[in-house]
Scaffold this motif. Structure first.
Motif, mmCIF file in Angstrom:
data_model
loop_
_atom_site.group_PDB
_atom_site.id
_atom_site.type_symbol
_atom_site.label_atom_id
_atom_site.label_comp_id
_atom_site.label_asym_id
_atom_site.label_seq_id
_atom_site.Cartn_x
_atom_site.Cartn_y
_atom_site.Cartn_z
ATOM 1 N N THR A 8 0.850 -1.187 0.000
ATOM 2 C CA THR A 8 0.000 0.000 0.000
ATOM 3 C C THR A 8 0.887 1.238 0.000
ATOM 4 O OG1 THR A 8 -0.145 0.055 2.402
ATOM 5 C CG2 THR A 8 -1.896 -1.113 1.242
ATOM 6 N N CYS A 9 0.293 2.369 -0.352
ATOM 7 C CA CYS A 9 1.052 3.609 -0.379
ATOM 8 C C CYS A 9 1.404 4.049 1.041
ATOM 9 C CB CYS A 9 0.270 4.703 -1.097
ATOM 10 S SG CYS A 9 -1.184 5.265 -0.207
ATOM 11 N N HIS A 14 -3.938 3.360 -0.881
ATOM 12 C CA HIS A 14 -4.011 2.849 -2.249
ATOM 13 C C HIS A 14 -3.112 1.626 -2.430
ATOM 14 C CE1 HIS A 14 -4.831 7.245 -2.386
ATOM 15 N NE2 HIS A 14 -5.914 6.776 -2.973
ATOM 16 N N LEU A 16 -0.476 -0.759 -4.124
ATOM 17 C CA LEU A 16 0.729 -0.623 -4.948
ATOM 18 C C LEU A 16 1.069 -1.912 -5.701
ATOM 19 C CD1 LEU A 16 3.131 1.473 -2.692
ATOM 20 C CD2 LEU A 16 1.792 2.223 -4.631
ATOM 21 N N ASN A 21 -1.163 1.561 -11.101
ATOM 22 C CA ASN A 21 -1.406 2.527 -10.035
ATOM 23 C C ASN A 21 -0.116 3.048 -9.411
ATOM 24 O OD1 ASN A 21 -3.151 4.008 -8.369
ATOM 25 N ND2 ASN A 21 -2.987 2.502 -6.754
ATOM 26 N N VAL A 22 1.037 2.636 -9.947
ATOM 27 C CA VAL A 22 2.319 2.962 -9.318
ATOM 28 C C VAL A 22 3.112 3.918 -10.192
ATOM 29 C CG1 VAL A 22 4.497 2.006 -8.522
ATOM 30 C CG2 VAL A 22 2.403 0.743 -8.150
ATOM 31 N N CYS A 32 1.926 5.937 -5.208
ATOM 32 C CA CYS A 32 0.686 5.674 -5.939
ATOM 33 C C CYS A 32 0.288 6.930 -6.712
ATOM 34 C CB CYS A 32 -0.419 5.225 -4.994
ATOM 35 S SG CYS A 32 -0.989 6.472 -3.861
#
Length: 124
Positions: A8-9, A14, A16, A21-22, A32
């Motif tokens: 996750t970020c 969010h 990852l 999304n990265v 993110c």
């Protein structure tokens, strides 16, 4: 020490694990895309505020009218005055919000609004 595989970020909001999304940073870290976009918007607003202060002007962020959408029936974006920001810009520039021309992506060479309107009418 082994590198930690983050899922996750940094804010924990969010995912990852999805490559779409990265955003890879220059130092090798990952961020993110939603958090990056928010950080860029905050930095742009800060720069605009500082520039206005240097020039001796007061600065106010652009406010949306809460709970009201663009006046055009085909658009459901929040409005700033009469229209959403895109249709307002079109109206100020061309004198017409070009309701029949959809709001498209902002990358690559764009055809003029008149050309896009003609293509849409030709398809009908």
């Amino acid at each position: 020490m082994p590198k930690t595989k983050w899922t996750t970020c940094g804010k924990g909001l969010h995912d990852l694990t999805d490559p779409a999304n990265v955003f890879p940073k220059a130092n090798g870290e990952r961020q993110c895309r939603p958090c990056r976009a928010a950080a860029q918007k905050a930095a742009a607003q800060k720069a605009a505020k500082e520039r206005a202060e240097r020039e001796g002007r007061t600065w106010r962020p652009r406010a949306t009218i809460e709970g009201q959408d663009c006046e055009l029936e085909s658009c459901d974006l929040p409005r700033h005055r009469r229209y959403c920001s895109t249709h307002e810009k079109r109206f100020q520039t061309h004198g017409d919000p070009y309701e029949d021309v959809p709001i498209g992506p902002k990358h690559g060479r764009q055809k003029s609004l008149a050309e896009r309107r003609a293509e849409i009418q030709a398809e009908k």
